[in-house]
Design a protein around this motif. Sequence first.
Motif, PDB file in Angstrom:
ATOM      1  N   HIS A   2      40.220  43.964  35.279  1.00 41.41           N
ATOM      2  CA  HIS A   2      39.854  44.534  36.572  1.00 41.41           C
ATOM      3  C   HIS A   2      40.753  43.999  37.682  1.00 41.41           C
ATOM      4  O   HIS A   2      41.281  44.764  38.496  1.00 41.41           O
ATOM      5  N   ALA A   3      40.946  42.673  37.696  1.00 41.36           N
ATOM      6  CA  ALA A   3      41.755  42.060  38.743  1.00 41.36           C
ATOM      7  C   ALA A   3      43.182  42.586  38.690  1.00 41.36           C
ATOM      8  O   ALA A   3      43.799  42.872  39.727  1.00 41.36           O
TER       9      ALA A   3
ATOM     10  N   ARG B  20      43.257  46.234  39.854  1.00 40.75           N
ATOM     11  CA  ARG B  20      43.008  46.255  41.287  1.00 40.75           C
ATOM     12  C   ARG B  20      44.250  45.823  42.059  1.00 40.75           C
ATOM     13  O   ARG B  20      44.630  46.437  43.064  1.00 40.75           O
TER      14      ARG B  20
ATOM     15  N   ASP C 167      46.262  48.034  44.702  1.00 40.08           N
ATOM     16  CA  ASP C 167      46.458  47.541  46.065  1.00 40.08           C
ATOM     17  C   ASP C 167      47.929  47.497  46.423  1.00 40.08           C
ATOM     18  O   ASP C 167      48.310  47.656  47.574  1.00 40.08           O
TER      19      ASP C 167
ATOM     20  N   ILE D 119      33.417  41.473  42.223  1.00 41.33           N
ATOM     21  CA  ILE D 119      33.408  41.215  40.776  1.00 41.33           C
ATOM     22  C   ILE D 119      34.053  39.868  40.483  1.00 41.33           C
ATOM     23  O   ILE D 119      33.483  38.999  39.821  1.00 41.33           O
ATOM     24  N   LEU D 120      35.270  39.674  41.040  1.00 43.65           N
ATOM     25  CA  LEU D 120      35.973  38.407  40.830  1.00 43.65           C
ATOM     26  C   LEU D 120      35.152  37.250  41.355  1.00 43.65           C
ATOM     27  O   LEU D 120      35.055  36.196  40.727  1.00 43.65           O
TER      28      LEU D 120
ATOM     29  N   THR E 219      37.080  40.997  33.462  1.00 46.98           N
ATOM     30  CA  THR E 219      37.361  40.577  34.832  1.00 46.98           C
ATOM     31  C   THR E 219      38.863  40.507  35.078  1.00 46.98           C
ATOM     32  O   THR E 219      39.360  40.968  36.111  1.00 46.98           O
TER      33      THR E 219
END
Lengths: 105, 323
Positions: free
Chosen positions: A84-85, A88, A92, B188-189, A81
């Motif tokens: 991913h964050a 992302r 962005d 997801i978060l 996670t």
Amino acid sequence: MIWLIDAASWLLLVAGALLSVIGAIGIHRMPDFYTRMHAASVTDTAGMALIMGGLLLQSPNFAVAIRILMIVAFLVLTSPTATHALARAALDDGLRPWLRPGDKR
Amino acid sequence: MTLHLLTVILLTFLVISALAIARMRELFPMVMLTGLYSLCSACLFMVLDAVDVAMTEAAVGAGVTTVLMLAALALTGGREKPAARKRTLMALGVTLATGAALVYATLDMPYFAAAATPVQQHPITAHYLYTMPVEIGVPNVVSAVLAGYRGYDTLGETTVIFTAAIAVLMLLGTRQRKAMRPVNDNSILRVVAQLLAPVILLFALYVQFHGDYGPGGGFQAGVLFAAAILLFGLVCGLDAAHAIMRPNLIRIMAAAGVLVYGGTGVATMLLGGQYLDYDVLAHDSVQGQHLGIMLVEFGVGLTVTATMVGLFAVFAARGSWRG
């Protein structure tokens, strides 16, 4: 029998440590943010799993084993996670992935 | 031997991250490195067997403070302003002098784990370790000292935290400008945060009410509680966090914690004892001590939770930053 468990545990620990080192080298050698994150994920997933597996074989009793499994569950949930964050947020923010010189998209 | 090696490695990490922070100009990585610094300190406390402190340091230093610093960055700028040359030289001089004085002071300090030190030999240490099990009877000596023998200190600390909350609320106000938006469409978060937050809350409750028996207590539980709500607020937005804890509730909780703590003291006085002397709270003194420690730890937990969440809410309500 006990030496077999010890040997297996050592094998897992050494393999995990090796993968962690490979991940660390990758973070230094890779060309851009995304590929570096890819290298870090080697430590996060395979390295972590192997080391925890090795520790699990070493656990003296059930209570310790359960704790190790809980740590694994927590890491399995959080580290992808976080990765991913991070990716992302970078995307962005407008960070383009590195491409081989000559490669066009 | 292994422990020594571990300590040396962790201390090296501390020095490296401190040097890296000093060399940087961008504030964002600086905040991240302070988080790393705190995490190393927490590991160091863990190696030294100070699990209570390690828990607080990990949750506050690496978690809550990092979030608050980032929130402050969102309100200011991301880059350090270069200072005038003359002033940096002066600052360097002051820092070097202070550092030299501190290093000189360490020469007087006893070696790590030396037996012949006042800390080990003073009669109060023996009292805490050998009389406490009879007087108070809780397995965790830290809790007994913190909430029992040195209850006044802890009352002071709780009041300091409460005062800090009041000061920040007065400075930054509770006026809502542009509330923090949730992370856009990141399911997801959202799912992981909603999965983790209840687990952290449950662990916080365990730490709160198990503080007499194992590492933990009000401070640790408070920051863990706050960390869970901060995580939820960061991912799902301030409004969602306020749906769990309304601004009014936060303010009331912060005051109620100190009130519970101080009120326990007043209750002991009304029952004929001295201020914060828990002996009189129940029919026998050990039971009374247990009850008193539980009550004041609960008060500490309330105030710490409310303060941390309140600070975050005040910062998040002002900036138009995304988590």
